[in-house]
Motif scaffolding. Structure first.
Motif, mmCIF file in Angstrom:
data_model
loop_
_atom_site.group_PDB
_atom_site.id
_atom_site.type_symbol
_atom_site.label_atom_id
_atom_site.label_comp_id
_atom_site.label_asym_id
_atom_site.label_seq_id
_atom_site.Cartn_x
_atom_site.Cartn_y
_atom_site.Cartn_z
ATOM 1 N N ALA A 141 27.299 -20.286 -22.648
ATOM 2 C CA ALA A 141 26.673 -18.968 -22.723
ATOM 3 C C ALA A 141 26.510 -18.255 -21.384
ATOM 4 O O ALA A 141 26.376 -17.036 -21.347
ATOM 5 C CB ALA A 141 25.315 -19.104 -23.398
ATOM 6 N N GLU A 162 28.961 -14.761 -23.305
ATOM 7 C CA GLU A 162 28.468 -13.403 -23.074
ATOM 8 C C GLU A 162 27.851 -13.261 -21.683
ATOM 9 O O GLU A 162 28.068 -12.283 -20.989
ATOM 10 C CB GLU A 162 27.480 -13.021 -24.174
ATOM 11 N N ASN A 167 19.894 -14.147 -21.963
ATOM 12 C CA ASN A 167 20.310 -13.796 -23.315
ATOM 13 C C ASN A 167 21.747 -14.231 -23.597
ATOM 14 O O ASN A 167 22.460 -13.615 -24.358
ATOM 15 C CB ASN A 167 20.187 -12.282 -23.523
ATOM 16 N N GLN A 169 25.234 -15.940 -24.771
ATOM 17 C CA GLN A 169 25.771 -16.360 -26.063
ATOM 18 C C GLN A 169 27.096 -17.091 -25.839
ATOM 19 O O GLN A 169 27.999 -16.565 -25.194
ATOM 20 C CB GLN A 169 26.005 -15.152 -26.968
ATOM 21 N N GLY A 183 31.270 -14.411 -27.214
ATOM 22 C CA GLY A 183 29.867 -14.075 -27.388
ATOM 23 C C GLY A 183 29.640 -12.627 -26.969
ATOM 24 O O GLY A 183 30.331 -12.102 -26.096
ATOM 25 N N ALA A 190 22.127 -9.773 -29.844
ATOM 26 C CA ALA A 190 23.147 -10.683 -29.316
ATOM 27 C C ALA A 190 23.771 -11.465 -30.464
ATOM 28 O O ALA A 190 23.125 -11.735 -31.476
ATOM 29 C CB ALA A 190 22.535 -11.632 -28.303
ATOM 30 N N THR A 191 25.037 -11.818 -30.282
ATOM 31 C CA THR A 191 25.763 -12.561 -31.309
ATOM 32 C C THR A 191 26.573 -13.665 -30.656
ATOM 33 O O THR A 191 27.344 -13.407 -29.725
ATOM 34 C CB THR A 191 26.720 -11.640 -32.095
ATOM 35 N N THR A 192 26.393 -14.876 -31.106
ATOM 36 C CA THR A 192 27.243 -15.959 -30.615
ATOM 37 C C THR A 192 28.662 -15.768 -31.140
ATOM 38 O O THR A 192 28.883 -15.147 -32.180
ATOM 39 C CB THR A 192 26.716 -17.326 -31.067
ATOM 40 N N THR A 218 23.515 -20.539 -28.296
ATOM 41 C CA THR A 218 22.751 -19.503 -27.639
ATOM 42 C C THR A 218 21.610 -20.094 -26.840
ATOM 43 O O THR A 218 21.339 -21.287 -26.895
ATOM 44 C CB THR A 218 22.191 -18.505 -28.683
#
Length: 219
Positions: A141, A162, A167, A169, A183, A190-192, A218
């Protein structure tokens, strides 16, 4: 009298029209016993999928799918052909050992080898982008670098993490049909990364999608 169809033993045997299907969920031997052409051999179709990689530790990348190899023109003759079914990569403890996930084991049929899927990336241990494999592991992440590479002809790379502070991901592991999803997100949403898609095959008589990658984690 030569049988009309080839006969063989090994695995779980089912019938699909004029085809006999040998499914191996554990290591065994595929033994051709009769019905083969002594001059030209006999053609069969195969699908060989290796064990998938495990996800990394804390804030991990997803594990890559095991290598996926299939063809419709493999020649066999009388005798035994070794089958090795690769296991998935061992679980990685999220907090106690936040290293990259473990690579799956190879699956082998005769001279055909599918490579085990790469483990997902973790924040320590030198494999932040995951491990290479049949399909590669996703990046952990905290990094926006693309995930580890897959093996040409067997799978795809993992997705990027990400990386946003506080935060992050993880990227998804690569799948047989597509790269792992990156991510994404920001401080509010937020989206994994989802695992890369697998591939469908009807080799057993009905369409089944196999060798999809694992989703990222995450924090």
């Amino acid at each position: 009298v030569t049988p009309e169809f080839m006969t063989a033993t090994g695995g779980t045997i089912t019938t699909d029209g004029n085809y006999k299907v040998h499914t191996f969920n554990s290591s065994d031997t595929f033994s051709v016993t009769a019905g083969y052409d002594p001059t030209y051999g006999t053609i069969l179709e195969y699908l060989v999928i290796a064990g998938g990689g495990s996800g990394g530790g804390e804030i991990a990348g997803g594990g890559g799918a095991g290598g996926y190899l299939t063809a419709t023109s493999f020649t066999v003759s009388s005798g035994g052909y070794s089958v090795t079914v690769g296991a998935g990569g061992a679980e990685r403890s999220a907090y106690a050992n936040p290293d990259a996930g473990n690579t799956g084991s190879d699956s082998i049929f005769s001279t055909i080898t599918s490579n085990g899927g790469g483990g997902g990336g973790g924040p320590v241990g030198g494999y932040t982008i995951g491990r290479v494999g049949g399909s590669g592991g996703g990046t952990y992440a905290g990094s926006t670098t693309n995930g580890a590479a897959g093996t040409a002809g067997q799978g795809n790379r993992g997705g990027a993490g990400e990386g946003a502070s506080g935060n992050g991901q993880g990227g998804g592991g690569g799948g047989a049909g597509a790269v792992g999803v990156d991510g994404s997100g920001n401080a509010n949403t937020a989206t994994t990364g989802a695992g890369g898609a697998g591939l469908a095959s009807s080799i057993t008589g009905s369409s089944v999608t196999r060798a999809g990658g694992g989703g990222g984690g995450t924090w």
